[in-house]
Motif scaffolding. Structure first.
Motif, PDB file in Angstrom:
ATOM      1  N   LEU A 102      37.668  43.473  51.644  1.00  0.00           N
ATOM      2  CA  LEU A 102      36.516  44.136  51.045  1.00  0.00           C
ATOM      3  C   LEU A 102      36.923  45.110  49.948  1.00  0.00           C
ATOM      4  CD1 LEU A 102      34.390  44.883  54.239  1.00  0.00           C
ATOM      5  CD2 LEU A 102      33.770  43.316  52.394  1.00  0.00           C
ATOM      6  N   ARG A 103      38.012  45.833  50.174  1.00  0.00           N
ATOM      7  CA  ARG A 103      38.435  46.830  49.193  1.00  0.00           C
ATOM      8  C   ARG A 103      39.033  46.201  47.941  1.00  0.00           C
ATOM      9  NH1 ARG A 103      39.328  52.314  50.524  1.00  0.00           N
ATOM     10  NH2 ARG A 103      38.856  52.905  52.677  1.00  0.00           N
ATOM     11  N   GLY A 149      32.627  38.951  39.939  1.00  0.00           N
ATOM     12  CA  GLY A 149      33.422  39.336  38.785  1.00  0.00           C
ATOM     13  C   GLY A 149      33.811  40.801  38.734  1.00  0.00           C
ATOM     14  N   LYS A 150      33.520  41.547  39.791  1.00  0.00           N
ATOM     15  CA  LYS A 150      33.777  42.992  39.804  1.00  0.00           C
ATOM     16  C   LYS A 150      34.791  43.327  40.891  1.00  0.00           C
ATOM     17  CE  LYS A 150      31.410  47.459  40.391  1.00  0.00           C
ATOM     18  NZ  LYS A 150      30.102  48.107  40.610  1.00  0.00           N
ATOM     19  N   ARG A 151      35.861  44.010  40.526  1.00  0.00           N
ATOM     20  CA  ARG A 151      36.799  44.507  41.516  1.00  0.00           C
ATOM     21  C   ARG A 151      36.312  45.849  42.072  1.00  0.00           C
ATOM     22  NH1 ARG A 151      41.369  41.931  42.246  1.00  0.00           N
ATOM     23  NH2 ARG A 151      42.321  43.747  43.264  1.00  0.00           N
ATOM     24  N   GLN A 152      36.694  46.112  43.302  1.00  0.00           N
ATOM     25  CA  GLN A 152      36.289  47.347  43.983  1.00  0.00           C
ATOM     26  C   GLN A 152      34.764  47.493  43.974  1.00  0.00           C
ATOM     27  OE1 GLN A 152      38.721  50.354  41.973  1.00  0.00           O
ATOM     28  NE2 GLN A 152      40.220  50.231  43.628  1.00  0.00           N
ATOM     29  N   MET A 153      34.113  46.432  44.436  1.00  0.00           N
ATOM     30  CA  MET A 153      32.661  46.458  44.575  1.00  0.00           C
ATOM     31  C   MET A 153      32.221  47.582  45.513  1.00  0.00           C
ATOM     32  SD  MET A 153      29.721  44.966  43.836  1.00  0.00           S
ATOM     33  CE  MET A 153      30.017  43.256  43.339  1.00  0.00           C
ATOM     34  N   PHE A 154      33.039  47.837  46.527  1.00  0.00           N
ATOM     35  CA  PHE A 154      32.655  48.823  47.532  1.00  0.00           C
ATOM     36  C   PHE A 154      33.434  50.125  47.317  1.00  0.00           C
ATOM     37  CE2 PHE A 154      31.830  44.647  49.388  1.00  0.00           C
ATOM     38  CZ  PHE A 154      30.464  44.788  49.627  1.00  0.00           C
ATOM     39  N   ARG A 155      32.682  51.209  47.221  1.00  0.00           N
ATOM     40  CA  ARG A 155      33.239  52.523  46.904  1.00  0.00           C
ATOM     41  C   ARG A 155      34.138  53.014  48.052  1.00  0.00           C
ATOM     42  NH1 ARG A 155      29.018  56.029  44.144  1.00  0.00           N
ATOM     43  NH2 ARG A 155      29.404  57.408  45.906  1.00  0.00           N
ATOM     44  N   PRO A 156      35.173  53.819  47.727  1.00  0.00           N
ATOM     45  CA  PRO A 156      36.072  54.320  48.773  1.00  0.00           C
ATOM     46  C   PRO A 156      35.358  55.098  49.873  1.00  0.00           C
ATOM     47  CG  PRO A 156      37.068  54.628  46.621  1.00  0.00           C
ATOM     48  CD  PRO A 156      35.663  54.157  46.371  1.00  0.00           C
ATOM     49  N   ASP A 157      34.356  55.927  49.510  1.00  0.00           N
ATOM     50  CA  ASP A 157      33.675  56.705  50.543  1.00  0.00           C
ATOM     51  C   ASP A 157      32.881  55.806  51.477  1.00  0.00           C
ATOM     52  OD1 ASP A 157      31.861  56.086  48.523  1.00  0.00           O
ATOM     53  OD2 ASP A 157      30.775  57.991  48.670  1.00  0.00           O
TER      54      ASP A 157
END
Length: 430
Positions: free
Chosen positions: A87-88, A94-102
């Protein structure tokens, strides 16, 4: 390839829990959950199981103790290191790091909240209550558990050879559908069948069949775990839940009228490209488009999830044309109760007039119609919806009055506010 019939015959649930991972869920749930986590984390919601097919008496078929075991097992699940890494670090749309760290830190520590379970008149009343980000993550696993436990209740009465023949027939039935779809030039199909699947193993087999049979015409699956296992695209955007909850929180009729657009304004800030897909039917597609702000015309496309799908697509095409947009550059995703005949019909009608894609759900992953006596494995319509937000009831109208939900007086109020007139009732199959 798993021998499903033998696995079912030798079945022990501790070997095959129905839900085996927190990412055995639909991708749109994670996208929506991140949005809720960011924008409305403290909203108090209540979700409830709703069986639209009341002739299927789930409490008579499914043992309460076994159901509680499955639900309790889900509460023990946590993200594995491999799931978190996927997930990370993966690229989605087409987008890397779709899910924010928080958000990921929160998700890695998530335990699904407690549930309430009671029997009433042959049905289970299953509810979940608490903070919106935690509670919303119950929807998909709860449905998967109830659907598969119903399947298991039927299958446990069958012998080994009977099961072998059943699955051979089901596989043949699906493969014949795949062969028909292969003849459609340029068709794009995704698996949307997690919520009302026959079982996890069967959904996984169906996806493997689509990968081999359709090649590039199979564009991915909504199921995150299956997408990770097979290294294919995870597909999904947003659902009715967001406007339903925000509408319930509205203080005035004008705030209510603007709630669906507020949802998409938040979404617009977070996502671009093929994630900018409108789902306009929560309170009627025509009214939604008639009053939509100009910036929505620039979005990538639209998902049609209720009512007559051809009429919905024609409405969208006319709306784009009236706003100076080229419909051939827009994406129309059909996702309501599809099977092969309807996919072929819609493809013939709209191919070349817009970019089209099909989210094939229950009748991909749970079509055992006609394969056992009394059609005891036929799919049925089971949903788990947000029924209140901060103590206020939610409402859904859709483009089919048979899918409407909420208190009768609130349904009438919403119809007035959103200008919903006469609607054509369409039978809800799944």
């Amino acid at each position: 390839m798993v021998d499903i019939a033998t696995r079912v015959y030798n079945h022990k649930w501790k070997i095959d829990p129905i839900v085996r991972s927190l990412i055995d869920t639909d991708f749109y749930k994670l996208l929506m959950c991140q949005s809720v986590f960011r924008n409305r984390p403290d909203t108090h919601v209540r979700f409830s199981l709703i069986n639209r097919s009341t002739d299927i008496r789930l409490a008579d078929l499914i043992d309460e103790g076994e159901l509680r075991e499955q639900l309790d097992h889900i509460r023990t699940l946590r993200l594995t290191r491999g799931e978190s890494t996927w997930l990370r670090g993966n690229t989605f749309y087409g987008k890397r790091q779709m899910f924010r760290p928080d958000f990921m830190e929160w998700y890695e520590n998530l335990q699904l909240p407690p549930y309430s379970l009671e029997k009433r008149d042959g049905q289970y009343e299953l509810t979940f209550e608490g903070r919106w980000p935690e509670v919303m993550m119950w929807e998909i696993p709860a449905l998967a558990v109830l659907m598969e436990m119903r399947s298991r209740a039927v299958l446990e009465r069958m012998g080994k050879f009977e099961l072998q023949i059943l699955y051979a027939r089901a596989m043949t039935k699906l493969w014949e559908k795949v062969e028909r779809l292969k003849t459609l030039e340029g068709v794009k199909v995704a698996d949307f069948g997690t919520r009302r699947r026959h079982s996890f193993l069967w959904q996984d087999w169906c996806v493997e069949a689509m990968i081999e049979g359709l090649g590039r015409s199979f564009v991915g699956t909504s199921n995150c775990l299956i997408a990770m296992r097979h290294d294919i695209e995870a597909i999904g955007t947003n659902a009715h839940e967001l406007p339903m909850v925000l509408a319930a929180l509205a203080e005035t009729d004008e705030e209510l009228r603007q709630a669906p657009y507020k949802v998409l304004a938040d979404w617009h800030e977070e996502h671009d490209g093929n994630l900018r897909i409108m789902l306009p039917d929560t309170y009627g597609t025509k009214g939604f488009l008639d009053h939509a702000p100009d910036w929505l015309a620039g979005w990538t496309g639209i998902r049609i999830d209720s009512g007559d799908p051809a009429e919905g697509a024609e409405t969208a095409i006319r709306w784009w044309q009236a706003r100076g947009e080229d419909p051939t550059q827009k994406l129309i995703i059909f996702s309501d109760g599809l099977d092969v005949d309807k996919i072929i019909e819609l493809h013939a009608q709209f191919a070349g007039r817009a970019k089209i894609s099909f989210g094939w759900g229950t009748l991909l992953t749970n079509d055992f119609r006609g394969l056992v006596a009394n059609d005891a494995l036929a799919p049925f319509s089971l949903v788990c919806k947000a029924v209140s937000a901060n103590g206020r009831p939610t409402v859904k109208l859709s483009d089919n009055p048979n899918k409407a939900m909420g208190p009768a007086d609130e349904i009438e109020r919403y119809k007035r506010v959103f200008g919903v007139g006469t609607q054509e009732a369409i039978d809800v199959v799944v």
